[in-house]
Design an enzyme around this catalytic site. Structure first.
Site, PDB file in Angstrom:
ATOM      1  N   ASP A 126       0.821  -1.216   0.000  1.00  0.00           N
ATOM      2  CA  ASP A 126       0.000   0.000   0.000  1.00  0.00           C
ATOM      3  C   ASP A 126       0.864   1.280   0.000  1.00  0.00           C
ATOM      4  O   ASP A 126       2.091   1.217  -0.078  1.00  0.00           O
ATOM      5  CB  ASP A 126      -0.906  -0.061   1.244  1.00  0.00           C
ATOM      6  N   ASP A 183     -10.163   3.585  -3.279  1.00  0.00           N
ATOM      7  CA  ASP A 183     -10.886   2.411  -2.766  1.00  0.00           C
ATOM      8  C   ASP A 183     -12.315   2.305  -3.301  1.00  0.00           C
ATOM      9  O   ASP A 183     -13.049   3.288  -3.366  1.00  0.00           O
ATOM     10  CB  ASP A 183     -10.927   2.446  -1.240  1.00  0.00           C
TER      11      ASP A 183
HETATM   12  C1  GLA Z   1      -5.923   1.353   1.444  1.00  0.00           C
HETATM   13  C2  GLA Z   1      -6.089   0.345   0.290  1.00  0.00           C
HETATM   14  C3  GLA Z   1      -7.194  -0.642   0.628  1.00  0.00           C
HETATM   15  C4  GLA Z   1      -6.875  -1.350   1.927  1.00  0.00           C
HETATM   16  C5  GLA Z   1      -6.663  -0.335   3.042  1.00  0.00           C
HETATM   17  C6  GLA Z   1      -6.142  -0.953   4.312  1.00  0.00           C
HETATM   18  O1  GLA Z   1      -7.038   2.177   1.571  1.00  0.00           O
HETATM   19  O2  GLA Z   1      -6.363   1.014  -0.901  1.00  0.00           O
HETATM   20  O3  GLA Z   1      -7.346  -1.576  -0.417  1.00  0.00           O
HETATM   21  O4  GLA Z   1      -5.731  -2.150   1.761  1.00  0.00           O
HETATM   22  O5  GLA Z   1      -5.712   0.664   2.658  1.00  0.00           O
HETATM   23  O6  GLA Z   1      -5.977  -0.010   5.329  1.00  0.00           O
END
Ligand code: GLA
Length: 397
Positions: A126, A183
């Site tokens: 990430d 997301d």
């Molecule tokens: C980010 C990523 C998600 C997930 C969260 C975890 O937002 O884009 O897919 O992995 O972190 O905290």
């Protein structure tokens, strides 16, 4: 080569966020065997954020949270492997993960060795808490090298949400997939935004490095961490989501609680819905498209507002026409075969098959008409056949 085809699997985040445990993983894995997901091709079981302690150990090592994972990660990886799956975990290029756990910045090689020693086969990586002045491309390259240096085959799933246009460089730094979007949430609006934002960015999608448009929400029905919206997707909208992910050869990572698809909606008819949703996630023809040997991104033939018509070349000299209707009304759509590279003078016709309806549509020469419903799509598999009555002289017309 690690990933000849887009990876398929399941990830904890969409539904569970921090509510993860050894038990959840074991139950999901068991169920994926008995309910046919493994046989359908789903392979990677990925534990997302929130698996570690809040601080590193005295030697700077990552430590799995002993309350959530009382037997440790190696034992869990062994279990996952024993059921025929691959084991995935999560870290972050920044100093902290998005949920505030330790990130791998300046610990890349140490953490890669830890993951390899636990038997990890897939690392999602990430981008939260990334130092302002640090070099994003270099840090993804560094983790890619760190994983390779372990000598273990580990899929590197980069997740920097499209920052610095990863479609132009992530393949070069060794990533096997790269998240290109922020997301996902479980609404059709969100699915449509992803489609509109990404349909023209799959040109680098090819074996061993795929454009990751996030874990799917298919089957969540508004429940879980990225659920919670009133206008959550219905079954038909999940069909469009799954079809788009398949048609574009995107990674197929499921995000619903597979143990409970039947209890989620509050509808009376939940059992019927559970069966349909499971059948969708295991749809052979769609998965075959996703895993097609040629791995060619679709070609945009026509955009009319929020309706998109594509052609996708697939194995066996066939092609699949895809019509994605993101509008709020159904749309009568006349597809001109000349737009698909087949002029009247071609001398060939197509035999067409509707993949989602599972029915042959007949033989067509100049055009064919489909009517995708509101938020719906059509996928038409086409095979060349000789044209009846064609005498060869039409070419001279
Ligand atoms: C980010 C990523 C998600 C997930 C969260 C975890 O937002 O884009 O897919 O992995 O972190 O905290």
């Amino acid at each position: 080569m690690l990933l000849k085809n887009p990876p398929m699997g399941w990830n904890t985040w969409n539904t569970f966020a921090e509510h993860i445990s050894d038990q959840l993983i074991r139950e999901t894995v068991d169920m994926m065997v008995t309910e046919g997901y493994r046989n359908a091709g789903y392979e990677y079981i990925v534990i997302d954020d929130c698996w570690s302690l809040r601080e590193r150990g005295k030697d700077g090592e990552l430590i799995a949270d002993p309350e959530k994972f009382p037997y440790g990660m190696k034992a869990l990886a062994d279990y996952v492997h024993s059921k025929g799956f691959k084991f995935g975990m999560y870290s972050c290029a920044g100093v902290r993960t998005c949920a505030g756990y330790p990130g791998s910045y300046d610990h890349e090689y140490q953490d890669a060795r830890t993951f390899a020693s636990w038997g990890v086969d897939y690392l999602k990586y990430d981008f939260c808490f990334f130092p302002n002045r640090a070099d994003c491309k270099l840090r993804y390259l560094m983790m890619s090298q760190a994983l390779r240096a372990t000598g273990r085959d580990i899929v590197f799933s980069a997740c920097n949400w499209g920052v610095e246009e990863p479609w132009t460089w992530m393949r070069s730094v060794g990533a096997h997939l790269y998240r290109s979007t922020s997301d996902i949430f479980d609404t059709f609006r969100d699915t449509a935004n992803i489609i509109k934002q990404q349909y023209d960015k799959f040109n680098m999608n090819a074996p061993n490095c795929y454009n990751d448009i996030d874990m799917m929400t298919v089957g969540m029905y508004g429940q879980g961490h990225v659920g919670g919206q009133e206008d959550f997707n219905n079954y038909e909208e999940y069909v469009t989501q799954f079809a788009f992910w398949c048609y574009f050869n995107a990674p197929l990572m499921m995000g619903a609680d597979l143990r409970k698809l039947n209890e989620m909606t509050g509808d009376k008819d939940t059992d019927e819905l559970r069966k349909k949703t499971k059948a969708l996630l295991q749809n052979k023809a769609l998965i075959e498209l996703n895993q097609d040997e040629e791995q060619r991104p679709p070609f945009l033939v026509r955009r009319e507002g929020d309706k998109f018509t594509f052609v996708k070349e697939v194995n066996n000299n066939e092609f699949v026409i895809g019509v994605f209707n993101l509008n709020d009304t159904q749309q009568l759509t006349d597809i001109l075969l000349t737009d698909c590279g087949m002029p009247v003078s071609s001398g060939v016709a197509v035999e067409a098959y509707d993949i989602l309806e599972e029915k042959p549509l007949g033989t067509f020469v100049d055009d064919l008409t489909v009517t995708p419903m509101k938020h719906g799509c059509k996928l038409i598999r086409c095979r060349f056949v000789p044209r009846n009555g064609f005498d060869g002289n039409r070419l001279a017309d």
